[in-house]
Design an enzyme around this catalytic site. Structure first.
Site, short mmCIF file in Angstrom:
data_model
loop_
_atom_site.label_atom_id
_atom_site.label_comp_id
_atom_site.label_asym_id
_atom_site.label_seq_id
_atom_site.Cartn_x
_atom_site.Cartn_y
_atom_site.Cartn_z
N ASP A 26 0.54 -1.11 0.04
CA ASP A 26 0.02 -0.36 0.07
C ASP A 26 0.51 1.15 0.41
OD1 ASP A 26 -2.42 1.82 0.71
OD2 ASP A 26 -3.81 0.04 0.87
N HIS A 69 -3.94 6.22 3.38
CA HIS A 69 -4.63 4.91 2.58
C HIS A 69 -4.20 3.81 2.71
CE1 HIS A 69 -5.42 1.89 -0.53
NE2 HIS A 69 -6.48 3.23 -1.25
N SER A 80 -10.41 0.01 -1.80
CA SER A 80 -9.60 -0.66 -0.92
C SER A 80 -10.25 -0.98 0.23
CB SER A 80 -8.79 0.12 -1.31
OG SER A 80 -8.30 0.95 -1.86
#
Length: 879
Positions: free
Chosen positions: A164, A232, A395
């Site tokens: 990620d 994120h 995600s």
């Protein structure tokens, strides 16, 4: 008080003043000071335990079905006050008129963590939350996390390779006081020495790797379109594995797995396929069981596909998000065959589409490559710089699947990646068109249903409670010879005593416990250890029975039926502690902190004490003897090994290289030419022992191979007291540790079937949130026996568990030898047969060995024989 139970161990909490009993015959209890049933043995126990009332559990007129099931014979027996429930249950169970007896257990609602922001996580528990303000959820449209956590909460042996934007490496929901760090650590790498210590091509990669900048800092730096910190990768990591029940932040889907930070996306959320492929390869090499990729691109790549295939073919579960473009354009790696592809649902179990409940332009992609759905809109989780925030996207859906897969593997580490995928798909809630469809795949994951398909400790028996005392039963040790299992422990009841128990049928049933001796000193530890050779059983322990602590010896020559008195074998004028014992035939070896002693006639006569040889553990094979001890070298404790070569003792050699103060707790085992040593070790000089280290010699201890790290955990948590057993090329290892949560210790097991070259998965042998410690292990052929003690509900108890084929559990009721046609001259091959009955309570598979004297046939396996059934087995050869 002591108790023996041969059924499932009684774990958890229960009412302190009552039990539940089902009688085999109809009774009409009346109370006359104590409860009278008319069954003499029952009424005797009722008087003993001050049972003052008997209340039917199923009152009223019984239906035909209720009578058939015997529900009218089930009563709650209540005492006048608290009593020893476990002891009473054990005694009632032995009565012929009692069908079963059990505590009146306490239950509770499904586990809900105490994290203050947990109520915002509708994906874990949907109570109708409306995070966007215009779309209330439908209760139950979630992954059923709470009932799943009632089954399994995770294991740090399950490492998640997290590809990620990186991870906030010091987020309080990843690194918090009194809980092991969520962030994986590469213990094979020495920090900040500018060297590639583990030889994997990456320098100082102690916390993963940044493939974007090609450095060792995988810190999350992602930002939104306005340049504001976002996180994120931190967000997705929190969904999968944030600390739970730690009174801060949120709860992860899996409470205790480790996250391996692999930064493959830049601060804007973009990354090269080559970074992704390299990170996949890295994750596999460093032991990841699952790889989460909340990312994707619309171009296929042979390199990326090959990396995914490599991971999958290496047994790794690969999870990836479908994409947020609301179309059926393939996104990679999700569209590859060897990936679990995940789309997203909203809080009403609908597929997220643009404009639905504040999803903006995001909509879950679809197509025939989709496998599963998971919550993905308005998902609350961890953010960059110790923050928390809502995010939307597939995600967010993928790590729900990753976390659930981690729960499955935590419960049974032997599951293959195909089995994990099949279980997740088969137990998902069907959405959209019936069956598989291209919009929802097999449906939205259900963690509870998935876990119900996974057996905990397949092949192991349930726990057997051997002993309990409010003052503590602990320090158990086990030895085995053929079908005979011998166990000793210390009971800290009214008087500190050494107790012994025996099974003559491989551990299926145990005799009543026997008191072997009474300790005269109130020590914290007495270190009882037991060894067996055939029918000769020997025990050593320490006690103070004069001016100094001494080492005492007891023996039985008739398989534990009768025992000698206590024999002092140490010097009465020297403080002597921590004995261990090993034997071969009539030769017995005992070592302790200040000496070693040998007897060649079973313990009646002893050689002089050898004060030049000291140790904490001893093993023997043939005429060789092996001892391990701890010695302080330049201010640091180290493990040293010493051997008797058949004629003399050789100088001790150092086996460990501990970096700081440590407990070490070494043990040694021997098997022919092979010698094995194990210890616990401090890896980072913080005073706690994070690792279990193993070394082996293939030439009777002359030379030693490189150390192997068999278990390791995060900072500030401890593994302790590893113990070994070895025979016929197999090595069994147990230890205990508080690796998951402070003051919730568990017992662990690993096994090698090729003399310590390779090791199988780590198994957690108990899982109850109590304090399980001090295990011991013994093995006989394919059967392994483990004992340990547990502290819970104000008592200390001793438990036993077994894995393997136990032929003695089955009754060879008849046999015949069938010869070929005609006569049976000497030397002619014959074909033996045996009728074998399963005396267990469940269907079992087991092995049978036909034996007359010293001659026996090859073992024959019986598969899935129902309880109570018999089968005639035929052996292929007779030798």
């Amino acid at each position: 008080m002591l108790a023996v139970a041969t059924a499932l161990a009684l774990a958890g909490q229960f009412a302190p003043d009552r039990i539940i009993v089902k009688f085999r015959t109809d009774v009409a209890p009346v109370s006359d000071g104590s409860v009278i049933t008319g069954l003499a043995e029952v009424d005797g126990l009722n008087r003993k335990w001050n049972i003052v009332s008997a209340t039917p559990v199923f009152p009223g007129s019984a239906s035909r079905l209720a009578l058939k099931m015997g529900l009218n014979r089930v009563f709650v027996l209540a005492a006048s006050g608290p009593f020893d429930v476990l002891q009473a249950v054990a005694e009632y169970r032995t009565l012929p008129n009692v069908e079963y007896a059990e505590p009146d257990h306490l239950g509770q609602a499904y586990v809900a963590p105490n994290d203050p922001r947990y109520q915002l996580q509708w994906g874990l528990k949907n109570t109708g939350q409306d995070p966007g303000g215009d779309h209330p959820g439908i209760p139950g449209c979630d992954i059923a996390a709470e009932p799943a956590w009632d089954i399994e909460r995770g294991s740090r042996d399950i490492i998640i390779g997290h590809l990620d934007t990186g991870v906030d490496l010091d987020h309080p929901d990843f690194v918090s006081y009194y809980q092991a760090s969520v962030i994986w650590r590469n213990w094979d790498e020495i920090p900040r020495n500018n060297a590639d210590d583990d030889g994997n091509g990456y320098i100082d990669d102690t916390l993963g790797w940044n493939f974007v900048s090609n450095n060792n800092n995988p810190q999350d730096d992602s930002r939104d379109s306005h340049g504001n910190p976002l996180g994120h990768g931190t967000h997705t990591a929190g969904i999968a594995a944030a600390h739970a029940d730690n009174s801060r932040g949120i709860a992860g889907t899996c409470w205790y797995s480790q996250v391996m930070p692999l930064k493959v996306l830049n601060s804007n959320g973009w990354g090269l396929y080559s970074w992704w492929a390299s990170a996949i390869y890295y994750a596999v090499a460093k032991g990841a069981r699952i790889i989460n990729m909340s990312l994707g691109g619309t171009d296929t790549s042979t390199t990326l596909r090959n990396a995914v295939d490599y991971a999958w073919n290496s047994g790794v579960v690969v999870v990836a998000s479908m994409g947020n473009d609301n179309n059926n354009v393939p996104h990679y790696p999700a569209a590859y065959d060897n990936v679990i592809a995940v789309g997203m649902t909203d809080n009403d179990d609908d597929r997220v589409v643009p404009g639905h409940n504040g999803s903006g332009t995001y909509g879950s992609c679809f197509g025939p490559w989709i496998d599963l759905m998971a919550p993905g809109n308005w998902i609350y989780s961890t953010g960059w710089n110790d923050t928390y925030l809502y995010m939307v996207g597939t995600s967010m859906a993928a790590p729900f699947v990753t976390g659930t897969a981690a729960l499955l593997l935590s419960r049974n580490p032997d599951l293959t990646n195909n089995q994990v995928r099949n279980i997740l798909c088969a137990t998902a809630k069907d959405l959209g068109a019936p069956g598989f469809d291209t919009f929802y795949g097999f449906g939205r994951i259900n963690a509870e249903s998935a876990l119900h398909q996974v057996q905990f400790l397949p092949g192991w028996t349930p726990e057997t409670l051997l002993a309990t005392s409010t003052n503590g039963c602990d320090e158990a040790d086990v030895a085995v010879s053929g079908p005979n299992v011998h166990i000793v422990w210390t009971n800290r009841g009214a008087t500190n005593s050494l107790y012994y128990i025996r099974s003559t049928d491989g551990g299926r049933q145990f005799d009543q416990p026997r008191q072997l001796t009474t300790y005269q000193h109130n020590w914290n530890s007495f270190y009882p250890h037991i060894t067996v050779s055939g029918n000769r059983v020997r025990v050593v322990f320490q006690d103070t029975r004069g001016s100094h602590c001494g080492i005492y010896f007891k023996s039985s020559t008739d398989n534990g039926q009768n025992w000698s008195g206590d024999i002092l074998i140490s010097d009465s004028t020297v403080e002597s502690y921590h004995p261990d014992i090993s034997s071969s035939g009539d030769t017995v070896h005992v070592v302790w902190n200040t000496g070693y002693r040998r007897s060649t006639n079973g313990g009646s006569i002893w050689d002089a004490i050898n004060t030049a040889v000291t140790g904490l553990a001893v093993a023997c094979a043939g005429n060789k003897v092996y001892v391990v001890k701890i010695e302080n070298i330049s201010g640091t404790n180290q493990v040293k090994f010493q051997r008797y070569n058949g004629t003399s003792w050789e100088p001790a050699v150092q086996l460990s290289n501990a970096s700081g103060p440590a407990y070490l707790n070494p043990d040694v085992a021997a098997d022919g030419q092979f010698v094995y040593v194990v210890w616990d070790q401090d890896m980072d000089n913080d005073g706690t022992t994070e690792a279990i280290i193993f070394r082996r010699s293939t030439n009777q201890g002359v030379n030693w191979q490189t150390s192997q790290t068999l278990a390791i955990l995060g900072d500030n948590y401890t593994y302790r007291n590893p113990r070994l057993a070895a025979s016929q090329g197999r090595v069994d290892l147990v230890w205990w540790g508080d690796r998951d949560k402070y003051w919730a210790c568990e017992v662990y097991y690993r096994h090698s079937s090729n003399s310590g070259v390779n090791w199988g998965n780590t198994y957690r042998l108990c899982y109850n949130g109590n304090f399980d410690e001090m295990p011991a292990v013994a093995a006989n052929g394919d059967t392994v026996h483990v004992v340990w003690d547990r502290m819970a509900n104000g008592t200390k108890t001793v438990f036993y568990i077994r894995k393997g084929l136990a032929t003695t559990r089955h009754d060879v009721s008849a046999y015949r030898i069938i010869s070929p046609a005609g006569t049976n001259p000497a030397g002619t091959m014959v074909t033996p047969q045996a009728k074998v009955r399963n005396l267990g309570s469940t269907s079992e598979s087991f092995s049978v060995r036909f034996q007359i004297g010293a001659a026996y046939s090859h073992d024959t396996t019986v598969t899935a024989l129902p309880a109570g059934d018999s089968v005639t087995v035929t052996f292929s050869s007779w030798t």
